[in-house]
Design a protein around this motif. Structure first.
Motif, mmCIF file in Angstrom:
data_model
loop_
_atom_site.group_PDB
_atom_site.id
_atom_site.type_symbol
_atom_site.label_atom_id
_atom_site.label_comp_id
_atom_site.label_asym_id
_atom_site.label_seq_id
_atom_site.Cartn_x
_atom_site.Cartn_y
_atom_site.Cartn_z
ATOM 1 N N ALA A 233 2.555 30.768 -7.168
ATOM 2 C CA ALA A 233 1.340 31.274 -7.830
ATOM 3 C C ALA A 233 0.821 30.241 -8.846
ATOM 4 N N GLN A 234 1.759 29.673 -9.654
ATOM 5 C CA GLN A 234 1.330 28.647 -10.639
ATOM 6 C C GLN A 234 0.864 27.391 -9.927
ATOM 7 N N THR A 235 1.561 27.054 -8.838
ATOM 8 C CA THR A 235 1.159 25.867 -8.071
ATOM 9 C C THR A 235 -0.285 26.014 -7.613
ATOM 10 N N TRP A 236 -0.631 27.199 -7.112
ATOM 11 C CA TRP A 236 -1.990 27.409 -6.622
ATOM 12 C C TRP A 236 -3.020 27.228 -7.746
ATOM 13 N N GLU A 237 -2.699 27.685 -8.971
ATOM 14 C CA GLU A 237 -3.643 27.513 -10.091
ATOM 15 C C GLU A 237 -3.982 26.034 -10.276
ATOM 16 N N ARG A 238 -2.956 25.176 -10.218
ATOM 17 C CA ARG A 238 -3.171 23.727 -10.381
ATOM 18 C C ARG A 238 -4.005 23.178 -9.227
ATOM 19 N N LEU A 239 -3.681 23.608 -8.019
ATOM 20 C CA LEU A 239 -4.387 23.100 -6.837
ATOM 21 C C LEU A 239 -5.850 23.530 -6.871
ATOM 22 N N HIS A 240 -6.074 24.749 -7.327
ATOM 23 C CA HIS A 240 -7.442 25.270 -7.387
ATOM 24 C C HIS A 240 -8.299 24.390 -8.303
ATOM 25 N N GLN A 241 -7.732 24.038 -9.452
ATOM 26 C CA GLN A 241 -8.458 23.150 -10.385
ATOM 27 C C GLN A 241 -8.803 21.820 -9.722
ATOM 28 N N LEU A 242 -7.806 21.264 -9.020
ATOM 29 C CA LEU A 242 -8.027 19.965 -8.349
ATOM 30 C C LEU A 242 -9.135 20.056 -7.298
ATOM 31 N N LEU A 243 -9.169 21.160 -6.575
ATOM 32 C CA LEU A 243 -10.188 21.336 -5.534
ATOM 33 C C LEU A 243 -11.575 21.397 -6.155
ATOM 34 N N VAL A 244 -11.672 22.116 -7.264
ATOM 35 C CA VAL A 244 -12.971 22.239 -7.942
ATOM 36 C C VAL A 244 -13.383 20.873 -8.504
ATOM 37 N N GLN A 245 -12.437 20.186 -9.164
ATOM 38 C CA GLN A 245 -12.744 18.851 -9.736
ATOM 39 C C GLN A 245 -13.216 17.868 -8.662
ATOM 40 N N ASN A 246 -12.620 17.957 -7.465
ATOM 41 C CA ASN A 246 -12.965 17.015 -6.389
ATOM 42 C C ASN A 246 -14.129 17.496 -5.526
ATOM 43 N N ALA A 247 -14.749 18.602 -5.933
ATOM 44 C CA ALA A 247 -15.894 19.184 -5.208
ATOM 45 C C ALA A 247 -15.589 19.380 -3.719
ATOM 46 N N VAL A 248 -14.384 19.879 -3.458
ATOM 47 C CA VAL A 248 -13.984 20.122 -2.069
ATOM 48 C C VAL A 248 -14.610 21.443 -1.598
ATOM 49 N N ASN A 249 -15.061 21.430 -0.350
ATOM 50 C CA ASN A 249 -15.663 22.623 0.244
ATOM 51 C C ASN A 249 -14.539 23.516 0.799
ATOM 52 N N PHE A 250 -14.258 24.612 0.138
ATOM 53 C CA PHE A 250 -13.110 25.414 0.580
ATOM 54 C C PHE A 250 -13.317 26.911 0.362
ATOM 55 N N GLU A 251 -12.509 27.665 1.091
ATOM 56 C CA GLU A 251 -12.364 29.100 0.825
ATOM 57 C C GLU A 251 -10.879 29.357 0.691
ATOM 58 N N ARG A 252 -10.528 30.465 0.049
ATOM 59 C CA ARG A 252 -9.101 30.747 -0.038
ATOM 60 C C ARG A 252 -8.869 32.264 0.050
ATOM 61 N N VAL A 253 -7.666 32.569 0.511
ATOM 62 C CA VAL A 253 -7.263 33.960 0.604
ATOM 63 C C VAL A 253 -5.778 34.023 0.250
ATOM 64 N N VAL A 254 -5.367 35.135 -0.370
ATOM 65 C CA VAL A 254 -3.968 35.286 -0.782
ATOM 66 C C VAL A 254 -3.311 36.326 0.132
ATOM 67 N N THR A 255 -2.093 36.038 0.597
ATOM 68 C CA THR A 255 -1.416 36.999 1.483
ATOM 69 C C THR A 255 -1.014 38.241 0.676
ATOM 70 N N LYS A 256 -1.140 39.381 1.342
ATOM 71 C CA LYS A 256 -0.822 40.630 0.635
ATOM 72 C C LYS A 256 0.531 41.197 1.058
ATOM 73 N N TYR A 257 1.061 40.741 2.184
ATOM 74 C CA TYR A 257 2.343 41.270 2.679
ATOM 75 C C TYR A 257 2.918 40.280 3.707
ATOM 76 N N PRO A 258 4.199 40.382 4.019
ATOM 77 C CA PRO A 258 4.781 39.493 5.038
ATOM 78 C C PRO A 258 4.015 39.608 6.362
ATOM 79 N N GLN A 259 3.824 38.521 7.040
ATOM 80 C CA GLN A 259 3.092 38.408 8.325
ATOM 81 C C GLN A 259 1.568 38.438 8.145
#
Ligand code: ATP
Length: 320
Positions: free
Chosen positions: A21-47
């Motif tokens: 979860a913390q790793t994703w926070e850092r990655l999210h910042q990097l994506l925004v700083q680099n103006a990367v075109n992205f979408e994201r979704v978080v898994t809610k359960y196994p599978q």
């Protein structure tokens, strides 16, 4: 950076004993700083990652990379979702799990921020071997990037997953869970009868103990079980040992940790093959990419196929 490419990140915040979860926070910042075109979704359960990957790939045949953020289990789920889709979409991966064997094997940086930089600097896909398997009990075809294990390594995964891993992770001691699981399994796991056909040639074991069918060099978080594994040869590496005395097992383990000399030991069976049929006749633990398979008498057909991935070609070339 390929400006035409967009990224769909599937984030498993439960991976890496919840540190993801913390790793994703850092990655999210990097994506925004680099103006990367992205979408994201978080898994809610196994599978869930499998369902998310399939749905997204079905709707987006071109111009997207589906990126797993988590451990080898999350990568496995994303791979299976992508393979169920009618479209062929490349898979990216940023390691944020505990073991991260696939990243280690293909040369993706272990630091998630560096791995993300590698990902967004990639310009074309690379095609690598993956394994496909059908369990004769359900006839469903499933896929893996790393390995399938029956017996010893699978039971270590099972024992480590019995809650201790997450508890110990609070103090960053999750590797202790594996040490304790390893010792427990060494004492409890018995040899079992196994038949394996490798490209039509039959081999029988009365007392199989470690059974690893692997596409990559590592299992169990960096243990080099198959140092000659190659992701371009269209073959799986099969490593089997029968139940050994405690001292022989320790000797094997030391050789294994010292750079793969174990393959030359007379107690170790090693072969490579494209088509494999493996049958264990008693209920055993199994694992695929470090995820538990239900206890069963395994009857698996395994073969090799290819999948496009999205990461640095030079890193992959160094693994050949
Ligand atoms: N929302 C969720 N809640 C609970 N479990 C989840 C959720 N999303 C995914 N999972 C499960 O989390 C498990 C752990 O994933 P993963 O293997 O990626 O991480 P890891 O075990 O820390 O890493 P590694 O396999 O590299 O050691 C998987 O079995 C997956 O099904």
């Amino acid at each position: 950076m390929n400006e035409q490419i967009k990224y769909y990140f599937i984030v498993n915040k439960w991976a890496g004993a919840h540190h993801s979860a913390q790793t994703w926070e850092r990655l999210h910042q990097l994506l925004v700083q680099n103006a990367v075109n992205f979408e994201r979704v978080v898994t809610k359960y196994p599978q869930h990652a499998t369902q998310l990957a399939q749905e997204f790939a079905d709707l987006h045949p071109q111009g997207w990379v589906i990126v797993a953020i988590g451990g080898d289990g999350t990568l496995l789920e994303v791979l299976n979702g992508v393979r169920r889709s009618k479209n062929t979409v490349p898979i990216g991966y940023v390691p944020a799990g505990s073991g991260n064997d696939f990243a280690r094997a293909v040369g993706i940086a272990s630091d998630p921020s560096t791995a993300l930089q590698q990902l967004i600097q990639t310009t074309t896909p690379i095609t690598l071997d993956i394994g496909a398997y059908q369990n004769q009990a359900n006839q469903l075809t499933q896929y893996f990037t790393n390995n399938i294990g029956i017996g010893f390594d699978a039971r270590v995964v099972y024992e480590a997953n019995q809650g201790q891993k997450v508890r110990l992770s609070k103090w960053h001691l999750e590797s202790m869970a594996y040490v304790s699981a390893l010792l427990k399994t060494l004492m409890r796991q018995k040899g079992f009868p196994l038949t394996i056909d490798i490209d039509g040639e039959r081999h029988e074991f009365a007392n199989a103990f470690v059974v690893s069918l692997t596409n990559i060099k590592y299992f169990g978080g960096g243990v080099g079980i198959a140092p000659r594994a190659n992701l371009h040869d269209g073959k799986l590496d099969v490593v089997i040992t029968e139940k050994l005395s405690f001292f022989k097992f320790v000797k094997l383990f030391i050789k294994l940790l010292r750079g793969g000399k174990h393959l030359d030991m007379p107690d170790v069976f090693f072969k490579t093959g494209r088509e494999i049929h493996v049958q264990a006749f008693e209920n055993e633990h199994g694992q695929v990419n470090g995820e538990d398979l239900p206890l069963q008498a395994f009857d698996l057909k395994i073969w090799m196929t290819k999948q496009p991935f999205w990461f640095n070609h030079k890193a992959a070339a160094s693994q050949e």
